[in-house]
Every structure is written in C-alpha cells, then in structure tokens.
Design a protein around this motif. Structure first.
Motif, PDB file in Angstrom:
ATOM      1  N   GLY A   1      11.142   4.152   0.112  1.00 21.10           N
ATOM      2  CA  GLY A   1      10.864   5.630   0.533  1.00 21.10           C
ATOM      3  C   GLY A   1      11.471   6.106   1.837  1.00 21.10           C
ATOM      4  O   GLY A   1      10.782   6.975   2.529  1.00 21.10           O
ATOM      5  N   HIS A   2      12.414   5.419   2.437  1.00 21.82           N
ATOM      6  CA  HIS A   2      12.847   5.809   3.835  1.00 21.82           C
ATOM      7  C   HIS A   2      13.348   7.364   3.862  1.00 21.82           C
ATOM      8  O   HIS A   2      13.087   7.822   4.719  1.00 21.82           O
TER       9      HIS A   2
ATOM     10  N   MET B   1       0.771  -1.122   0.089  1.00 20.13           N
ATOM     11  CA  MET B   1      -0.022   0.032   0.042  1.00 20.13           C
ATOM     12  C   MET B   1       0.948   1.065  -0.051  1.00 20.13           C
ATOM     13  O   MET B   1       1.642   1.153   0.848  1.00 20.13           O
ATOM     14  N   HIS B   2       0.663   2.210  -0.962  1.00 20.44           N
ATOM     15  CA  HIS B   2       1.280   3.635  -0.862  1.00 20.44           C
ATOM     16  C   HIS B   2       0.809   4.396   0.332  1.00 20.44           C
ATOM     17  O   HIS B   2      -0.584   4.420   0.316  1.00 20.44           O
ATOM     18  N   ILE B   3       1.708   5.244   0.765  1.00 16.17           N
ATOM     19  CA  ILE B   3       1.347   6.115   1.769  1.00 16.17           C
ATOM     20  C   ILE B   3       2.241   7.515   1.330  1.00 16.17           C
ATOM     21  O   ILE B   3       3.450   7.324   1.192  1.00 16.17           O
ATOM     22  N   ASN B   4       1.333   8.555   1.318  1.00 14.86           N
ATOM     23  CA  ASN B   4       2.142   9.775   1.314  1.00 14.86           C
ATOM     24  C   ASN B   4       1.888  10.403   2.522  1.00 14.86           C
ATOM     25  O   ASN B   4       0.767  10.829   2.982  1.00 14.86           O
TER      26      ASN B   4
ATOM     27  N   ASP C   1       6.987   9.914  -0.280  1.00 16.43           N
ATOM     28  CA  ASP C   1       6.083   8.708  -0.743  1.00 16.43           C
ATOM     29  C   ASP C   1       6.689   7.411  -0.192  1.00 16.43           C
ATOM     30  O   ASP C   1       7.915   7.086  -0.459  1.00 16.43           O
ATOM     31  N   LYS C   2       5.896   6.682   0.606  1.00 15.90           N
ATOM     32  CA  LYS C   2       6.461   5.392   1.389  1.00 15.90           C
ATOM     33  C   LYS C   2       5.610   4.126   0.788  1.00 15.90           C
ATOM     34  O   LYS C   2       4.488   4.229   0.443  1.00 15.90           O
ATOM     35  N   LEU C   3       6.289   3.115   0.635  1.00 15.49           N
ATOM     36  CA  LEU C   3       5.650   1.881   0.348  1.00 15.49           C
ATOM     37  C   LEU C   3       5.767   0.920   1.527  1.00 15.49           C
ATOM     38  O   LEU C   3       6.805   0.698   2.205  1.00 15.49           O
ATOM     39  N   VAL C   4       4.680   0.679   2.258  1.00 18.45           N
ATOM     40  CA  VAL C   4       4.651  -0.142   3.584  1.00 18.45           C
ATOM     41  C   VAL C   4       4.087  -1.515   3.614  1.00 18.45           C
ATOM     42  O   VAL C   4       2.962  -1.395   2.668  1.00 18.45           O
TER      43      VAL C   4
END
Length: 84
Positions: free
Chosen positions: A61-62, A1-4, A66-69
């Motif tokens: 995305g560290h 899931m992508h998280i911004n 934009d992160k992928l978790v």
C-alpha cells in the motif's frame, strides 16, 4: 494488520480515529507526496507504540490509503491496546 489512513487533513493532528472494516483508521497531516505520508505514518506508529521505527515495515500500500504494516516484536493484542 491493516491500517487505513486519510492524509492531508491539515487542520488536525495525527491521530487514531478508530476501527473501520477490520482496519485501524488513522488521520495524518502529511501529504501523500514523495512518501511523506508513509514516513509520517511509521513515525506516528513508532511514537504511539513506543518502539523504534525500524521495527515497523510497510508491506503493501505504498501508494494507497489502505496499508498493510508489519510490527516486529509486538503481538496483535499489544498493537490494539497501544493504538485504540
């Protein structure tokens, strides 16, 4: 899931803002310094979803907004219901 997420909004509390471009947008108080925002994001998600922080893994995305978790043990439906 992508998280911004948007960091350093110190006047507000950590919160889910909504969806944007298929990602869930989250605002955090923690600054993006020395991994503080990443740790705050994982802690926020764990508390919001009522799961141990160790079940949440930051895959990509560290050093980006934009992160992928990855969430171990939760379906996408459970994630969306818990966050939105």
């Amino acid at each position: 899931m992508h998280i911004n997420f948007k960091e350093r909004d110190l006047r507000k509390i950590n919160k889910v803002v909504g969806e944007h471009g298929g990602a869930i947008k989250i605002k955090l108080r923690a600054p993006a310094v020395e991994g503080k925002a990443n740790a705050a994001l994982i802690s926020f998600l764990a508390g919001r979803l009522n799961v141990p922080a160790r079940t949440i893994v930051l895959l990509r995305g560290h050093k980006s907004r934009d992160k992928l978790v990855r969430f171990d043990g939760l379906s996408e439906e459970e994630l969306r219901r818990g966050l939105l």
